[in-house]
Design a protein around this motif. Structure first.
Motif, PDB file in Angstrom:
ATOM      1  N   PHE A 145     -51.757 129.504  53.855  1.00  6.60           N
ATOM      2  CA  PHE A 145     -52.874 129.758  52.951  1.00  6.60           C
ATOM      3  C   PHE A 145     -52.622 131.022  52.129  1.00  6.60           C
ATOM      4  CE2 PHE A 145     -57.032 131.766  52.156  1.00  6.60           C
ATOM      5  CZ  PHE A 145     -57.630 130.777  51.379  1.00  6.60           C
ATOM      6  N   THR A 146     -52.061 132.045  52.793  1.00  9.39           N
ATOM      7  CA  THR A 146     -51.759 133.301  52.101  1.00  9.39           C
ATOM      8  C   THR A 146     -50.776 133.084  50.961  1.00  9.39           C
ATOM      9  OG1 THR A 146     -52.192 134.653  54.056  1.00  9.39           O
ATOM     10  CG2 THR A 146     -50.756 135.606  52.374  1.00  9.39           C
ATOM     11  N   LEU A 147     -49.727 132.306  51.210  1.00 10.37           N
ATOM     12  CA  LEU A 147     -48.743 132.028  50.165  1.00 10.37           C
ATOM     13  C   LEU A 147     -49.374 131.329  48.972  1.00 10.37           C
ATOM     14  CD1 LEU A 147     -45.622 130.811  52.201  1.00 10.37           C
ATOM     15  CD2 LEU A 147     -45.810 132.898  50.842  1.00 10.37           C
ATOM     16  N   ALA A 148     -50.268 130.375  49.242  1.00  7.47           N
ATOM     17  CA  ALA A 148     -50.903 129.610  48.168  1.00  7.47           C
ATOM     18  C   ALA A 148     -51.760 130.507  47.281  1.00  7.47           C
ATOM     19  CB  ALA A 148     -51.739 128.476  48.752  1.00  7.47           C
ATOM     20  N   ILE A 149     -52.658 131.295  47.896  1.00  4.45           N
ATOM     21  CA  ILE A 149     -53.528 132.123  47.055  1.00  4.45           C
ATOM     22  C   ILE A 149     -52.770 133.304  46.453  1.00  4.45           C
ATOM     23  CG2 ILE A 149     -55.629 131.431  48.251  1.00  4.45           C
ATOM     24  CD1 ILE A 149     -55.625 134.097  49.695  1.00  4.45           C
ATOM     25  N   ALA A 150     -51.673 133.720  47.093  1.00  2.00           N
ATOM     26  CA  ALA A 150     -50.840 134.783  46.511  1.00  2.00           C
ATOM     27  C   ALA A 150     -50.153 134.281  45.247  1.00  2.00           C
ATOM     28  CB  ALA A 150     -49.806 135.266  47.517  1.00  2.00           C
ATOM     29  N   GLN A 151     -49.668 133.036  45.281  1.00  2.26           N
ATOM     30  CA  GLN A 151     -49.034 132.463  44.095  1.00  2.26           C
ATOM     31  C   GLN A 151     -50.055 132.237  42.986  1.00  2.26           C
ATOM     32  OE1 GLN A 151     -46.549 129.051  44.834  1.00  2.26           O
ATOM     33  NE2 GLN A 151     -45.461 130.039  46.514  1.00  2.26           N
ATOM     34  N   GLY A 152     -51.246 131.768  43.368  1.00  7.01           N
ATOM     35  CA  GLY A 152     -52.295 131.604  42.373  1.00  7.01           C
ATOM     36  C   GLY A 152     -52.699 132.931  41.761  1.00  7.01           C
ATOM     37  N   THR A 153     -52.821 133.957  42.591  1.00  5.68           N
ATOM     38  CA  THR A 153     -53.164 135.296  42.103  1.00  5.68           C
ATOM     39  C   THR A 153     -52.072 135.836  41.193  1.00  5.68           C
ATOM     40  OG1 THR A 153     -54.441 135.756  44.110  1.00  5.68           O
ATOM     41  CG2 THR A 153     -53.700 137.658  42.831  1.00  5.68           C
ATOM     42  N   GLN A 154     -50.822 135.539  41.528  1.00  9.57           N
ATOM     43  CA  GLN A 154     -49.706 136.004  40.712  1.00  9.57           C
ATOM     44  C   GLN A 154     -49.804 135.467  39.287  1.00  9.57           C
ATOM     45  OE1 GLN A 154     -45.741 134.676  41.916  1.00  9.57           O
ATOM     46  NE2 GLN A 154     -44.940 136.712  41.466  1.00  9.57           N
ATOM     47  N   LEU A 155     -50.153 134.181  39.148  1.00  6.46           N
ATOM     48  CA  LEU A 155     -50.299 133.593  37.815  1.00  6.46           C
ATOM     49  C   LEU A 155     -51.453 134.241  37.052  1.00  6.46           C
ATOM     50  CD1 LEU A 155     -49.801 129.799  38.653  1.00  6.46           C
ATOM     51  CD2 LEU A 155     -48.201 131.302  37.465  1.00  6.46           C
ATOM     52  N   LEU A 156     -52.586 134.433  37.735  1.00  9.61           N
ATOM     53  CA  LEU A 156     -53.753 135.026  37.073  1.00  9.61           C
ATOM     54  C   LEU A 156     -53.506 136.481  36.684  1.00  9.61           C
ATOM     55  CD1 LEU A 156     -56.682 133.571  39.220  1.00  9.61           C
ATOM     56  CD2 LEU A 156     -56.023 132.920  36.899  1.00  9.61           C
ATOM     57  N   VAL A 157     -52.906 137.238  37.594  1.00 15.86           N
ATOM     58  CA  VAL A 157     -52.638 138.651  37.301  1.00 15.86           C
ATOM     59  C   VAL A 157     -51.695 138.784  36.104  1.00 15.86           C
ATOM     60  CG1 VAL A 157     -51.468 140.725  38.168  1.00 15.86           C
ATOM     61  CG2 VAL A 157     -53.128 139.541  39.606  1.00 15.86           C
ATOM     62  N   ALA A 158     -50.667 137.936  36.049  1.00 20.19           N
ATOM     63  CA  ALA A 158     -49.732 137.989  34.921  1.00 20.19           C
ATOM     64  C   ALA A 158     -50.457 137.725  33.608  1.00 20.19           C
ATOM     65  CB  ALA A 158     -48.607 136.981  35.122  1.00 20.19           C
ATOM     66  N   ARG A 159     -51.383 136.753  33.605  1.00 15.11           N
ATOM     67  CA  ARG A 159     -52.133 136.475  32.383  1.00 15.11           C
ATOM     68  C   ARG A 159     -53.066 137.634  32.027  1.00 15.11           C
ATOM     69  NH1 ARG A 159     -53.924 130.210  33.656  1.00 15.11           N
ATOM     70  NH2 ARG A 159     -51.810 129.337  33.747  1.00 15.11           N
ATOM     71  N   TYR A 160     -53.723 138.214  33.045  1.00 13.44           N
ATOM     72  CA  TYR A 160     -54.599 139.360  32.790  1.00 13.44           C
ATOM     73  C   TYR A 160     -53.820 140.533  32.218  1.00 13.44           C
ATOM     74  CZ  TYR A 160     -58.156 136.990  35.666  1.00 13.44           C
ATOM     75  OH  TYR A 160     -59.066 136.103  36.175  1.00 13.44           O
TER      76      TYR A 160
END
Length: 453
Positions: free
Chosen positions: A287-302
């Motif tokens: 679960f950590t890997l999944a939300i970490a990857q999702g967060t990575q995409l969002l943070v890069a866009r932000y």
């Protein structure tokens, strides 16, 4: 067919992460099922394939260099409104990974035996490991292209499509594993050889399916000309992000190889136990890997759109969720440890070694969650050197050194090894938290925001 190529999907963390969670679950499940089936076929087969997988994972990190760089740069350019640049980078990462895949596949196939012998394995364990390494070494070409294509899709927000490909790939692999390790329909049992060919077939299918989705969803054509004409500026950009990012992963994998050698010196039962528990342990940080990857995409866009406060808050919210989920999952696994281990083996020595380790995982996983979430977020913000510097120092100075000291010198065995790795995870996680709160992205912008399309 008309496709709007100058856009990407605006998504929440949940919308991005749930397909990633399913994809990671299935992808890891493929390895767990293969290990489970091979353990019933022979413990030596499971151990040999486990060691071979560690070796192959090091070479897969070569592909991560460009795919990580592509995920960060494409996402940042999309957030900044530079859509044509994002498409250009998509072509470039596929071209680079084409050549990386060919080169790595040849090296593994030709020198696999020499590399496996570095683990000091012998007899049947070496024999099974070599079979797996040579056949799966060929499949690394497809894995290379698959990683590049998946990075392109995910960066544009098409995570469900990548998930669908993984579902089909795993069905092919599991079907092949069943045929290879059982006498279903009266077919011959081919063991490690059959399992290896099933993985190759699954990876080849994944490339074909991902090519279809890249064209269908993004209207992005990939021809042989893209392989030959990759722009130098794109190569420089991808490698400037990817090499330090993958450097941390490479250091981790190499340190794990050394730790594996330490475990081999402890005993055969400890090696087999480690292979089984590593597969069980994946569930804790899935679960950590999944939300970490999702967060990575969002943070890069932000970061690309200069929404710095949103990036900061997103990282911290994800951290709280990941640490709570990891702690709960590892605690449940420790409570039902004995039945879980018995699904892999009936060997009482292996079970006796493994049960205390499962309780050590409860200590390890919250630290790992902190490390995974914040280090990946730092990379997506362009702060790529810090994770690799801290990683090298802690992995080798703490994880490897303490593994020998606790596991061998103090004779704590596999439990000591896990305690050492937990100390490493917590140390890196704490450093990552301090770095995140310092907002390093303000001086690490990779792209400039523009309104041009």
């Amino acid at each position: 067919m008309e496709v709007n190529t100058n856009t990407y999907r605006e998504q929440t963390l949940f919308n991005i992460s749930w397909p990633l969670f399913i994809e990671l679950t299935l992808h890891m499940g493929m390895g767990i099922i293969a290990t489970l089936m091979l353990s019933h076929y022979a413990d030596d087969a499971a151990a040999g394939v486990g060691v071979a997988n560690q070796l192959l994972n090091i070479f897969i990190l070569v592909f991560n260099v460009t795919s990580i760089g592509a995920t960060v740069l494409i996402s940042q350019n999309l957030g900044a409104g530079r859509f044509q640049k994002a498409r250009q980078l998509s072509h470039s990462v596929c071209g680079l990974n084409f050549w990386f895949g060919i080169a790595v596949g040849i090296v593994v196939f030709c020198f696999g035996e020499h590399l496996l012998r570095l683990f000091d394995i012998h007899g049947k364990v070496l024999e099974y490991g070599l079979i797996f390494t040579r056949i799966c070494g060929i499949s690394l070409f497809f894995e290379s292209l698959s990683q590049a294509l998946s990075a392109v899709l995910r960066s544009h927000g098409y995570v469900k499509e990548a998930m669908a490909v993984t579902v089909m790939m795993d069905l092919i692999s599991v079907g092949g594993n069943i045929i290879a390790t059982t006498d279903i329909f009266g077919l011959p049992v081919t063991g490690v050889t059959g399992v290896s060919w099933a993985i190759l077939a699954a990876r080849a299918f994944a490339v074909m399916a991902l090519l279809y989705f890249v064209y269908n969803r993004l209207s992005l054509k990939l021809g042989f000309n893209d392989i030959l004409t990759t722009k130098k500026d794109d190569i420089k950009g991808l490698l400037s992000i990817g090499i330090p990012s993958a450097g941390e992963n490479l250091s981790y994998q190499l340190s794990q190889l050394v730790i594996t050698s330490i475990v081999v010196s402890i005993g055969a039962a400890s090696l087999a136990t480690r292979v089984y528990i590593l597969n069980m342990n994946m569930v804790c940080y899935l679960f950590t890997l999944a939300i970490a990857q999702g967060t990575q995409l969002l943070v890069a866009r932000y970061i690309g759109g200069r929404k710095f406060d949103q990036a900061l808050r997103r990282g911290l919210r994800t951290l709280k969720i990941a640490m709570a989920a990891s702690t709960l999952t590892s605690l449940v696994i420790a409570l039902v440890g004995s039945p879980l281990l018995e699904t892999f083996t009936k060997n009482p020595e292996i079970i006796a070694v493994g049960l205390p380790v499962l309780w050590a995982i409860v200590f390890v996983e919250p630290g790992r969650a902190m490390n995974i979430v914040l280090m990946s977020s730092l990379k997506s913000a362009g702060d790529v050197r810090f994770p690799v510097i801290i990683g090298i120092i802690s992995m080798w100075g703490v994880a490897v050194t303490l593994s020998y000291f606790l596991g061998v010198y103090l004779n704590l065995g596999l439990l000591g090894v896990w305690m050492a790795q937990g100390t490493d995870e917590w140390l890196r996680g704490i450093f990552a938290l301090k770095r995140w709160l310092a907002k390093p992205w303000e001086s690490k912008m990779t792209v400039e925001k523009t309104t041009s399309i």
